[in-house]
Design a protein around this motif. Structure first.
Motif, short mmCIF file in Angstrom:
data_model
loop_
_atom_site.label_atom_id
_atom_site.label_comp_id
_atom_site.label_asym_id
_atom_site.label_seq_id
_atom_site.Cartn_x
_atom_site.Cartn_y
_atom_site.Cartn_z
N GLY A 110 0.83 -1.21 0.00
CA GLY A 110 0.00 0.00 0.00
C GLY A 110 0.86 1.26 0.00
N ALA A 111 1.90 1.24 0.85
CA ALA A 111 2.78 2.41 0.95
C ALA A 111 3.53 2.62 -0.37
N ILE A 112 3.95 1.50 -1.00
CA ILE A 112 4.65 1.62 -2.29
C ILE A 112 3.70 2.22 -3.33
N GLN A 113 2.44 1.75 -3.29
CA GLN A 113 1.46 2.29 -4.24
C GLN A 113 1.29 3.79 -4.05
N LEU A 114 1.17 4.20 -2.77
CA LEU A 114 0.99 5.63 -2.48
C LEU A 114 2.21 6.43 -2.97
N TRP A 115 3.37 5.86 -2.78
CA TRP A 115 4.60 6.52 -3.21
C TRP A 115 4.59 6.74 -4.73
N SER A 116 3.99 5.78 -5.43
CA SER A 116 3.98 5.86 -6.90
C SER A 116 2.93 6.83 -7.43
N LEU A 117 1.99 7.25 -6.57
CA LEU A 117 0.93 8.15 -7.04
C LEU A 117 1.39 9.61 -6.96
N PRO A 118 1.24 10.37 -8.04
CA PRO A 118 1.69 11.78 -7.98
C PRO A 118 0.67 12.66 -7.25
N ASN A 119 1.17 13.73 -6.65
CA ASN A 119 0.26 14.71 -6.06
C ASN A 119 -0.57 15.34 -7.16
N GLY A 120 -1.82 15.59 -6.89
CA GLY A 120 -2.70 16.19 -7.89
C GLY A 120 -3.50 15.15 -8.66
N LEU A 121 -3.16 13.86 -8.44
CA LEU A 121 -3.90 12.80 -9.14
C LEU A 121 -5.35 12.73 -8.62
N THR A 122 -6.29 12.64 -9.54
CA THR A 122 -7.68 12.40 -9.13
C THR A 122 -8.24 11.27 -9.99
N ILE A 123 -9.10 10.48 -9.38
CA ILE A 123 -9.82 9.45 -10.13
C ILE A 123 -11.31 9.71 -9.95
N ASN A 124 -12.00 9.90 -11.05
CA ASN A 124 -13.44 10.18 -10.97
C ASN A 124 -14.24 8.95 -11.37
N TRP A 125 -15.44 8.88 -10.86
CA TRP A 125 -16.32 7.75 -11.17
C TRP A 125 -17.72 8.31 -11.37
N GLN A 126 -18.30 7.98 -12.52
CA GLN A 126 -19.64 8.48 -12.81
C GLN A 126 -20.59 7.29 -12.89
N PRO A 127 -21.26 6.97 -11.78
CA PRO A 127 -22.15 5.80 -11.81
C PRO A 127 -23.36 6.04 -12.70
N PHE A 128 -23.86 7.29 -12.74
CA PHE A 128 -24.96 7.62 -13.66
C PHE A 128 -24.89 9.09 -14.02
N GLU A 129 -25.59 9.43 -15.09
CA GLU A 129 -25.50 10.77 -15.68
C GLU A 129 -25.74 11.86 -14.63
N GLY A 130 -24.86 12.83 -14.58
CA GLY A 130 -25.06 13.98 -13.71
C GLY A 130 -24.43 13.83 -12.33
N TYR A 131 -23.97 12.65 -11.99
CA TYR A 131 -23.36 12.45 -10.68
C TYR A 131 -21.92 11.98 -10.85
N LEU A 132 -20.98 12.85 -10.51
CA LEU A 132 -19.57 12.51 -10.68
C LEU A 132 -18.92 12.46 -9.29
N PHE A 133 -18.35 11.33 -8.96
CA PHE A 133 -17.70 11.19 -7.65
C PHE A 133 -16.18 11.20 -7.83
N GLU A 134 -15.51 11.95 -6.94
CA GLU A 134 -14.04 11.98 -6.99
C GLU A 134 -13.56 10.97 -5.95
N VAL A 135 -13.42 9.73 -6.36
CA VAL A 135 -13.13 8.67 -5.39
C VAL A 135 -11.69 8.71 -4.90
N VAL A 136 -10.79 9.30 -5.68
CA VAL A 136 -9.40 9.44 -5.24
C VAL A 136 -8.91 10.85 -5.54
#
Lengths: 120, 564
Positions: B37-63
């Motif tokens: 987990g720590a290695i994964q976090l180390w590999s992620l750059p600052n400013g990274l976002t992951i969005n998820w849109q389960p249905f139209e009009g609703y966008l979640f920023e899960v990471v």
């Protein structure tokens, strides 16, 4: 010293030297000397006070001493307000804390534990 | 592949995997997960976002990865690793799985970019962690666990309600700087406040943590409350009300800790007091103060885990952590005693220990922002920390009067975990630069100035002198078996009593309503009988004339009402 006591003291790893030489009197002497050294250091060096009250000589030392005494005194007084018998919550619930076995513990009877020490 | 995987999820999946694994393989997997987990976090750059849109009009920023979540993320993984190591001997699958999944939920919550994602992980930390209390498998632990769960879920429900109201107000669910001022944002503040153990909302902490298993309280001490600190730092930095709240949090637990007999409960009070320092830092809200909060949370997780580990080891070996039943354990648990003293020195903020390099930043921030009273309160609270965690914990467990208990030293895995934590407590006190480099803001700060060192040592050493003198004069309160009432008393005594009383009142009112209704019906029946039964006025056949007259009047009334 009974034979049993000898057996018990041999349990576990060796005691680190610092702890083996645990000497109350020496520690106390060290404490008083530290107090004296720190008091002198506080008077000699510039302590860069942020606030007016820090300009009082030895403010932090006196404050530490007084704060500790006040905390203990007020804590002891608080006992009259919030201290209740040990089974305060259990008494009315009937079953709560009825001394059921602790599943998680691994108290080792072979370590010479008297049975009554097993209670939690 | 690593980048598309939310941080923390790895631990949760691993927790499920651990359900089916056994023995060495399970231990290896559990130990590897936080490292991966720590290695994964180390590999992620600052400013990274992951969005998820389960249905139209609703966008979640899960990471959402940034400096603030990263520093908390690293220490969460570190705490998870130490907790796994400390509880490696535990055969109980429930505890192993719940612990790692709890840590995973905590990490995932740190990286939630919106309030709904935060809510999901927020609640999952509650649901997973309660098993660490249930795992003690006593009736008392079960009741405590249920109380804990109710409070934690309530916090989540308030968060959800607040988030939805906030969405209604602003059309945004983003979890950024919120501040007070609307009902939604105020509710979110209270939700965070419950988990951060604000004064009077703190009952669950002292109620639940000491009732967990010997290893469970080590897990518990690391994640929930620090997640709340992170959330406050993200959402409410610079909110001034946090300064008085934090001050009260630093001060009131120290008085309770003086008289508390259960040493793990003393640590729970101590935890509350340490959270106070962080809350003050958030309230001050300057870059230095926020750095101080993050650094203190980092250092705190390590030394608090270490202290809970040492008391867990004592509980594991002796079956008790009651000060009145302990003493003299340094003879049979010397390594545990040594590690405990290091943890005690770190929490007391002795120079060269981690507490010093982190806490002094918050105190300096208070001084720089001209808060003379706050500064004084924090000094007072620092003397309090020394009293309960610096002296009381190690002194009454390992020294004081010899209880005669002769037990084995803690198991090897516990010793290694405590050893690593102790090394980190000293390491961060001496080589603090790597931690400072991780902090969210770039502010130059040096903890080791002559005035910092001397004033801090004066405070601590003279407070120890006070302890020695009070002991010599027999003025230090003796340890007694007792229950010390805390904020949990309100929902354990008056609230159930109020519920019972309300229940009685409602049932009495219900009964009264039924009786009154029956009486009314009976009375009405009597009146109707009098009217309609012969010889009542309506019970006899009417003569044709008056009957036709009544019919005509009714017809007129009907016609008027319809056509006019």
């Amino acid at each position: 010293m009974s034979k049993n006591d000898v057996d018990r003291s041999s349990i576990g790893p060796k005691i680190p030297t610092a702890l083996k030489q645990w000497d109350g009197a020496k520690l106390l002497r060290a404490l008083w000397i530290s107090c004296a050294v720190l008091a002198v250091a506080g008077l000699v060096f510039d302590m860069h006070p942020h606030f007016g009250y820090e300009k009082i000589p030895l403010f932090h030392a006196l404050f530490g001493f007084a704060a500790f005494a006040v905390i203990v005194a007020l804590g002891a007084a608080l006992r009259f307000v919030v201290s209740r018998p040990e089974n305060y919550y259990e008494a009315r619930n009937g079953t709560e804390g009825a001394g059921l076995p602790e599943a998680d513990l691994d108290i080792e009877p072979e370590a010479g534990q008297p049975e009554d020490h097993l209670r939690v | 592949m690593f980048e598309s995987f939310p941080p923390g999820l790895l631990l949760i999946v691993g927790g499920l995997l651990a359900l089916v694994l056994r023995g060495t393989l399970r231990s290896a997997v559990l130990l590897a997960l936080p490292v991966l987990g720590a290695i994964q976090l180390w590999s992620l750059p600052n400013g990274l976002t992951i969005n998820w849109q389960p249905f139209e009009g609703y966008l979640f920023e899960v990471v959402r990865v940034d400096e603030l979540s990263r520093v908390f993320g690293y220490v969460f993984y570190l705490a998870a690793f130490l907790s796994v190591l400390f509880s490696l001997h535990v055969k109980d699958t429930m505890q192993q799985c719940a612990g790692i999944a709890y840590a995973g939920s905590g990490v995932a919550a740190l990286f939630a970019g919106d309030l709904i994602t935060l809510f999901v992980w927020w609640e999952l930390t509650a649901v997973t962690s309660v098993f660490l209390i249930f795992a003690r498998r006593t009736d008392r632990a079960y009741r405590t666990g249920v109380r804990y769960l109710v409070v934690q879920v309530l916090s989540g429900v308030l968060l959800l309600a607040g988030a939805l109201l906030h969405y209604g107000d602003t059309g945004s669910l983003a979890f950024g700087a919120l501040g007070l001022g609307s009902l939604g944002r105020d509710l979110i503040f209270v939700a965070f406040g419950i988990k951060a153990a604000f004064p009077l909302l703190n009952g669950w902490l002292q109620d639940a943590y000491p009732e967990s298993t010997a290893t469970g309280s080590v897990w518990l001490s690391s994640f929930t409350t620090k997640l709340a600190i992170y959330a406050l730092a993200r959402g409410y930095a610079g909110t001034e009300i946090l300064i008085p709240i934090g001050c009260v949090m630093t001060v009131f637990p120290v008085f309770f800790a003086v008289i508390e007999n259960d040493l793990r409960r003393v640590l729970a009070y101590s935890l509350n007091n340490q959270l106070g320092f962080m809350v003050v830092g958030i309230g001050i809200g300057t870059e230095l103060a926020l750095n101080g909060t993050a650094a203190h949370a980092f250092a705190h997780i390590l030394y608090k885990s270490l202290l809970f580990m040492s008391m867990g080891a004592v509980l594991y070996r002796t079956g008790t952590v009651k000060a009145s039943e302990l003493g003299g354990l340094y003879k049979s648990m010397p390594w545990t005693a040594t590690f405990c003293i290091i943890g005690a020195a770190a929490i007391s903020a002795f120079p060269l220990f981690s507490g010093f390099t982190s806490k002094s930043m918050i105190l300096t921030a208070a001084a720089e922002e001209h808060h003379p009273i706050v500064f004084l309160i924090l000094l007072f609270a620092s003397a309090g920390v020394l009293e309960h965690s610096g002296i009381k914990i190690p002194y009454f467990a390992f020294f004081a009067h010899d209880s005669g208990k002769r037990v084995q030293e803690a198991p090897r895995n516990m010793l290694v975990a405590m050893g690593i934590a102790a090394a980190l407590c000293i390491g961060l006190g001496v080589f603090y630069q790597p931690l400072y480099a991780l902090l969210p803001h770039r502010v130059p700060y040096s903890p080791y100035s002559m005035s910092h060192i001397v004033t801090q040592l004066q405070l601590l050493v003279f407070a120890i002198a006070a302890f020695v003198i009070l002991q010599k004069l027999h003025l230090y309160p003796s340890e007694r078996r007792a229950t010390i009432l805390g904020a949990d008393w309100f929902y354990r005594r008056p609230l159930p009593a109020l519920a019972v009383w309300s229940g009685r009142m409602i049932s009495a009112a219900q009964k009264g309503f039924v009786v009154a209704s029956l009486a009314t019906l009976r009375g009405g029946g009597r009146v109707l009988r009098k009217l309609y039964a012969p010889p009542g006025p309506l019970g006899e056949p009417w003569p044709t004339g008056p009957a036709a007259l009544v019919a005509a009047i009714l017809l007129v009334v009907y016609l008027v009402s319809v056509y006019v």
